[in-house]
Design a protein around this motif. Sequence first.
Motif, PDB file in Angstrom:
ATOM      1  N   ALA A 146      54.236 -22.939 -32.266  1.00 11.36           N
ATOM      2  CA  ALA A 146      52.916 -22.906 -31.604  1.00 11.36           C
ATOM      3  C   ALA A 146      52.692 -21.584 -30.885  1.00 11.36           C
ATOM      4  CB  ALA A 146      52.790 -24.069 -30.633  1.00 11.36           C
TER       5      ALA A 146
ATOM      6  N   GLU B  63      41.179 -19.230 -33.914  1.00 12.40           N
ATOM      7  CA  GLU B  63      40.657 -20.494 -34.459  1.00 12.40           C
ATOM      8  C   GLU B  63      41.387 -21.678 -33.841  1.00 12.40           C
ATOM      9  OE1 GLU B  63      39.944 -20.026 -39.084  1.00 12.40           O
ATOM     10  OE2 GLU B  63      41.586 -18.786 -38.393  1.00 12.40           O
TER      11      GLU B  63
ATOM     12  N   LYS C 157      46.199 -21.223 -28.513  1.00 12.96           N
ATOM     13  CA  LYS C 157      45.581 -20.725 -27.270  1.00 12.96           C
ATOM     14  C   LYS C 157      45.913 -21.622 -26.075  1.00 12.96           C
ATOM     15  CE  LYS C 157      41.412 -21.152 -29.010  1.00 12.96           C
ATOM     16  NZ  LYS C 157      41.692 -21.753 -30.326  1.00 12.96           N
TER      17      LYS C 157
ATOM     18  N   PHE D 123      57.340 -26.787 -31.283  1.00  9.76           N
ATOM     19  CA  PHE D 123      57.322 -28.241 -31.172  1.00  9.76           C
ATOM     20  C   PHE D 123      58.045 -28.829 -32.372  1.00  9.76           C
ATOM     21  CE2 PHE D 123      53.336 -27.099 -28.870  1.00  9.76           C
ATOM     22  CZ  PHE D 123      53.660 -27.650 -27.635  1.00  9.76           C
TER      23      PHE D 123
ATOM     24  N   GLY E 205      43.877 -24.521 -33.315  1.00  9.66           N
ATOM     25  CA  GLY E 205      45.274 -24.671 -33.710  1.00  9.66           C
ATOM     26  C   GLY E 205      46.073 -23.384 -33.662  1.00  9.66           C
TER      27      GLY E 205
ATOM     28  N   LEU F 240      57.200 -26.573 -35.326  1.00  7.99           N
ATOM     29  CA  LEU F 240      55.904 -25.898 -35.409  1.00  7.99           C
ATOM     30  C   LEU F 240      55.926 -24.747 -34.387  1.00  7.99           C
ATOM     31  CD1 LEU F 240      52.521 -27.568 -35.762  1.00  7.99           C
ATOM     32  CD2 LEU F 240      52.773 -25.813 -34.051  1.00  7.99           C
TER      33      LEU F 240
HETATM   34  N1  LIG Z   1      52.733 -31.556 -27.751  1.00  3.50           N
HETATM   35  C1  LIG Z   1      52.642 -31.114 -29.001  1.00  3.50           C
HETATM   36  N2  LIG Z   1      53.453 -31.590 -29.968  1.00  3.50           N
HETATM   37  C2  LIG Z   1      53.378 -31.109 -31.225  1.00  3.50           C
HETATM   38  N3  LIG Z   1      52.516 -30.152 -31.630  1.00  3.50           N
HETATM   39  C3  LIG Z   1      51.696 -29.649 -30.712  1.00  3.50           C
HETATM   40  C4  LIG Z   1      51.691 -30.103 -29.344  1.00  3.50           C
HETATM   41  N4  LIG Z   1      50.740 -29.391 -28.657  1.00  3.50           N
HETATM   42  C5  LIG Z   1      50.179 -28.561 -29.551  1.00  3.50           C
HETATM   43  N5  LIG Z   1      50.736 -28.716 -30.768  1.00  3.50           N
HETATM   44  C6  LIG Z   1      50.397 -27.948 -31.997  1.00  3.50           C
HETATM   45  O1  LIG Z   1      50.517 -26.572 -31.684  1.00  3.50           O
HETATM   46  C7  LIG Z   1      49.513 -25.813 -32.355  1.00  3.50           C
HETATM   47  C8  LIG Z   1      48.700 -25.046 -31.317  1.00  3.50           C
HETATM   48  O2  LIG Z   1      47.940 -25.985 -30.578  1.00  3.50           O
HETATM   49  P1  LIG Z   1      46.943 -25.546 -29.429  1.00  3.50           P
HETATM   50  O3  LIG Z   1      46.386 -26.786 -28.830  1.00  3.50           O
HETATM   51  O4  LIG Z   1      47.641 -24.604 -28.528  1.00  3.50           O
HETATM   52  O5  LIG Z   1      45.827 -24.767 -30.254  1.00  3.50           O
HETATM   53  P2  LIG Z   1      44.429 -24.187 -29.763  1.00  3.50           P
HETATM   54  O6  LIG Z   1      44.371 -22.775 -30.241  1.00  3.50           O
HETATM   55  O7  LIG Z   1      44.258 -24.432 -28.320  1.00  3.50           O
HETATM   56  O8  LIG Z   1      43.389 -25.056 -30.616  1.00  3.50           O
HETATM   57  P3  LIG Z   1      41.933 -25.605 -30.210  1.00  3.50           P
HETATM   58  O9  LIG Z   1      40.988 -24.439 -30.396  1.00  3.50           O
HETATM   59  O10 LIG Z   1      41.686 -26.677 -31.229  1.00  3.50           O
HETATM   60  O11 LIG Z   1      41.974 -26.104 -28.806  1.00  3.50           O
HETATM   61  C9  LIG Z   1      48.694 -26.827 -33.148  1.00  3.50           C
HETATM   62  O12 LIG Z   1      49.152 -26.823 -34.480  1.00  3.50           O
HETATM   63  C10 LIG Z   1      48.973 -28.131 -32.462  1.00  3.50           C
HETATM   64  O13 LIG Z   1      48.851 -29.215 -33.365  1.00  3.50           O
END
Ligand SMILES: Nc1ncnc2c1ncn2[C@@H]1O[C@H](COP(=O)(O)OP(=O)(O)OP(=O)(O)O)[C@@H](O)[C@H]1O
Length: 335
Positions: free
Chosen positions: A32, A51, A56, A15, A53, A30
């Motif tokens: 992801a 964890e 997942k 991203f 962020g 980022l």
């Molecule tokens: N549309 C987006 N634009 C920018 N950054 C994003 C976007 N979607 C997710 N991210 C970033 O990508 C990373 C992964 O996010 P994700 O939601 O997949 O994590 P997660 O493991 O599901 O976390 P959680 O347990 O809090 O749900 C994070 O740093 C998040 O801020």
Amino acid sequence: MAEKLIEVKNIRKYFRVDGGKLDKAKARYLHAVDYVSFSVRKGEIFGIIGESGSGKSTIGRCLLRFIDIDSGEIWYEGEKISDLSVKQMKPYRKKMQMIFQNPLASFNPKKTIGASFREIGKVYKVSKDEMEARISEWVNYINLSEDVLSRLPKELSGGQLQRLAIARALLVQPDFLLADEPVSALDVSVQAQVLNLMINLKKEKGQTIVFISHDLTVVRHVCDKVAVVYLGVIVEMGKTEDVYKNVLHPYTQALISAKPKEHPLEKKERILLEGEIPNAINVQEGCRFANRCPRFKEGLCSNRTPKLKNMGGGHYVACHYPIGYEKMMKEERML
Ligand SMILES: Nc1ncnc2c1ncn2[C@@H]1O[C@H](COP(=O)(O)OP(=O)(O)OP(=O)(O)O)[C@@H](O)[C@H]1O
Ligand SMILES: [Mg+2]
């Protein structure tokens, strides 16, 4: 061994985080999801843990093609779906359904459960009679009485609603369910109802499920296989029991030992993770876990990104010095 339903090959999703103000050469991304690969066999529950962020949900959204990947491939029942257009994806929308974390938000608050269920029949063009039969079958399967169909979402408990959300997803007979933190918003006392429902769906109906969670106890209880993600990469993956009993990655070990004790008198060596999970913006070569790792060694860990390697029996790890490595080296020297 059952055949693969889903195969994810080297998928990447970055991203852009500077709002597009700067020119492309100076852009910050980022990471992801960074070159993630795994496969899910028919009839298994595959867990993704890590964890907040760690990426997942982004992996899940890529898998269902809710967002486009930057590179890599996604295969579904032997068909490459990662390049398909919105129109070409249509038949797969029915086959692949999703369950969200908050069941209340996933229902229209103004519609009765029955009306929400019947709407699915219209969207997917299932005949009225057939739909009524399926609704009654699934409401019974989840151990609720058909009275719930005349209720509004706010009149039901979180556990009942989440079971209804699962039943609603199953009305279109999907081959695949993606459940993103399906019990995290629920009271601990009702989590078991939803988890047992998932286990029964696998056992009795052969349902294939990808189960996203940050709760290791839940994952151990429910999943056949598990992938542990850290800052967008899989650091360990394998059969759940192998990963728990013979943990290889220091991050997985930290997660396992950070879980609350089940009994106040239980003695447990706890490795607590130091510091917050760093972000994955413009990551460099080297291991992403290096700055929090109790096994960190200068050199390889800071200079080279570890690759995910099969250590035997489908137990994978991405670490230069996995747990048990010293013993392995000693044994090798003695040979
Ligand atoms: N549309 C987006 N634009 C920018 N950054 C994003 C976007 N979607 C997710 N991210 C970033 O990508 C990373 C992964 O996010 P994700 O939601 O997949 O994590 P997660 O493991 O599901 O976390 P959680 O347990 O809090 O749900 C994070 O740093 C998040 O801020
Ligand atoms: Mg998430």
